[in-house]
Design a protein around this motif. Structure first.
Motif, short mmCIF file in Angstrom:
data_model
loop_
_atom_site.label_atom_id
_atom_site.label_comp_id
_atom_site.label_asym_id
_atom_site.label_seq_id
_atom_site.Cartn_x
_atom_site.Cartn_y
_atom_site.Cartn_z
N VAL A 191 58.33 5.48 -3.83
CA VAL A 191 59.74 5.27 -3.54
C VAL A 191 60.20 4.03 -4.32
O VAL A 191 59.52 3.00 -4.31
CB VAL A 191 59.96 5.07 -2.02
CG1 VAL A 191 61.36 4.61 -1.72
CG2 VAL A 191 59.63 6.35 -1.28
N ASP A 192 61.32 4.16 -4.99
CA ASP A 192 61.85 3.06 -5.81
C ASP A 192 62.99 2.37 -5.07
O ASP A 192 64.16 2.65 -5.30
CB ASP A 192 62.33 3.61 -7.16
CG ASP A 192 62.81 2.51 -8.09
OD1 ASP A 192 62.34 1.37 -7.92
OD2 ASP A 192 63.64 2.80 -8.97
N LYS A 251 53.95 15.90 0.72
CA LYS A 251 54.56 15.18 -0.41
C LYS A 251 53.50 14.63 -1.37
O LYS A 251 53.79 13.78 -2.20
CB LYS A 251 55.45 14.07 0.11
CG LYS A 251 56.62 14.57 0.92
CD LYS A 251 57.55 13.45 1.30
CE LYS A 251 58.67 13.84 2.22
NZ LYS A 251 59.27 15.10 2.06
N SER A 277 53.86 12.96 -5.06
CA SER A 277 55.20 12.39 -5.27
C SER A 277 55.07 10.95 -5.74
O SER A 277 54.17 10.22 -5.32
CB SER A 277 56.02 12.41 -3.98
OG SER A 277 56.22 13.73 -3.54
N LEU A 320 63.21 1.56 2.06
CA LEU A 320 61.96 2.32 2.15
C LEU A 320 62.07 3.40 3.22
O LEU A 320 61.62 4.53 3.01
CB LEU A 320 60.79 1.40 2.43
CG LEU A 320 60.38 0.47 1.30
CD1 LEU A 320 59.26 -0.46 1.74
CD2 LEU A 320 59.97 1.25 0.06
N GLY A 322 64.06 6.08 1.77
CA GLY A 322 63.29 6.69 0.67
C GLY A 322 62.17 7.58 1.17
O GLY A 322 61.91 8.64 0.59
N PHE A 323 61.49 7.17 2.24
CA PHE A 323 60.42 7.99 2.80
C PHE A 323 61.00 9.22 3.48
O PHE A 323 60.34 10.24 3.60
CB PHE A 323 59.57 7.20 3.80
CG PHE A 323 58.71 6.13 3.19
CD1 PHE A 323 58.35 6.17 1.85
CD2 PHE A 323 58.25 5.08 3.96
CE1 PHE A 323 57.55 5.18 1.30
CE2 PHE A 323 57.45 4.09 3.42
CZ PHE A 323 57.10 4.14 2.08
N GLU A 368 51.75 9.57 -4.18
CA GLU A 368 51.46 9.71 -2.76
C GLU A 368 50.24 10.59 -2.53
O GLU A 368 50.08 11.63 -3.16
CB GLU A 368 52.67 10.29 -2.01
CG GLU A 368 52.45 10.37 -0.52
CD GLU A 368 53.71 10.67 0.27
OE1 GLU A 368 53.57 11.30 1.34
OE2 GLU A 368 54.82 10.27 -0.16
N SER A 381 59.31 -4.34 -5.62
CA SER A 381 59.33 -2.91 -5.34
C SER A 381 57.89 -2.43 -5.30
O SER A 381 56.97 -3.15 -5.73
CB SER A 381 60.13 -2.14 -6.40
OG SER A 381 59.50 -2.23 -7.65
#
Length: 197
Positions: free
Chosen positions: A61-62, A55, A58, A150, A153-154, A171, A74
């Motif tokens: 994550v929001d 990833k 990327s 999270l 999101g991950f 990332e 965040s």
């Protein structure tokens, strides 16, 4: 390929007689272009995790979570220097083993890196604050994510999961499972990123 990696992740605390420090397993996943996408890392302390770069690039994550004062934050609030985000829970044994090492990493690299440990305990501060009071960490702070934003999101489905973002919020790599953050492999991975910032 990602499904295979997800299903083959060794994420547990195991005994290991190797006293030589971190070692890389022969288990290596490759991407469609033939480049290495993941590797298993075992340590003398028995921690086993999988380094994954699939990833890379990327965005962060929001997902909102709470800072130690209960304020909503965040990951984008931490853009500007590299940030290492670890999701954990008080009931997760490998997570607990990692915490003192992450605290030491945060102390060593505080000028170059922000280390965030974000609990996924659904009880939030009620469960996490007593844990932190007892642990008496020097650098780590008690961030909480009761909604597990999270974690979702991950997309790893595993704890601990640790993701390193560069200073611009992209990332770099992630470790699925536990890792010896005091070990040689962790030091090399961190230096590769932190030397560029």
């Amino acid at each position: 390929m990602r499904l295979f990696l997800f299903l083959s992740l060794p994420v547990m605390l195991v005994g290991c007689n190797d006293q030589s420090g971190d070692r890389q397993s022969d288990e290596v996943g490759q991407g469609y272009d033939g480049t290495m996408q993941s590797e298993t890392i075992e340590s003398h302390s028995g921690l086993v995790g999988r380094l994954d770069i699939s990833k890379r690039g990327s965005p962060m994550v929001d997902a909102p979570f709470k800072d130690p004062d209960g304020k909503t934050v965040s990951l984008s609030d931490f853009v500007g220097k590299p940030v290492l985000v670890n999701i954990w829970a008080t009931w997760c044994a490998p997570c607990i083993v990692e915490m003192p090492m992450l605290d030491e990493l945060a102390a060593r690299e505080k000028d170059r890196l922000k280390v965030l440990v974000v609990s996924q305990d659904i009880q939030g501060a009620e469960k996490v604050d007593p844990f932190f009071a007892k642990a008496n960490f020097n650098e780590l702070e008690a961030y909480t994510d009761q909604e597990n934003g999270l974690s979702f999101g991950f997309g790893s489905g595993l704890m601990p999961t640790t993701v390193l973002y560069d200073a611009s919020g992209e990332e770099v790599w992630r470790v699925l499972g536990a890792m010896d953050w005091d070990g040689a492999r962790a030091a090399m991975l961190m230096e590769e990123t932190l030397a560029e910032s």
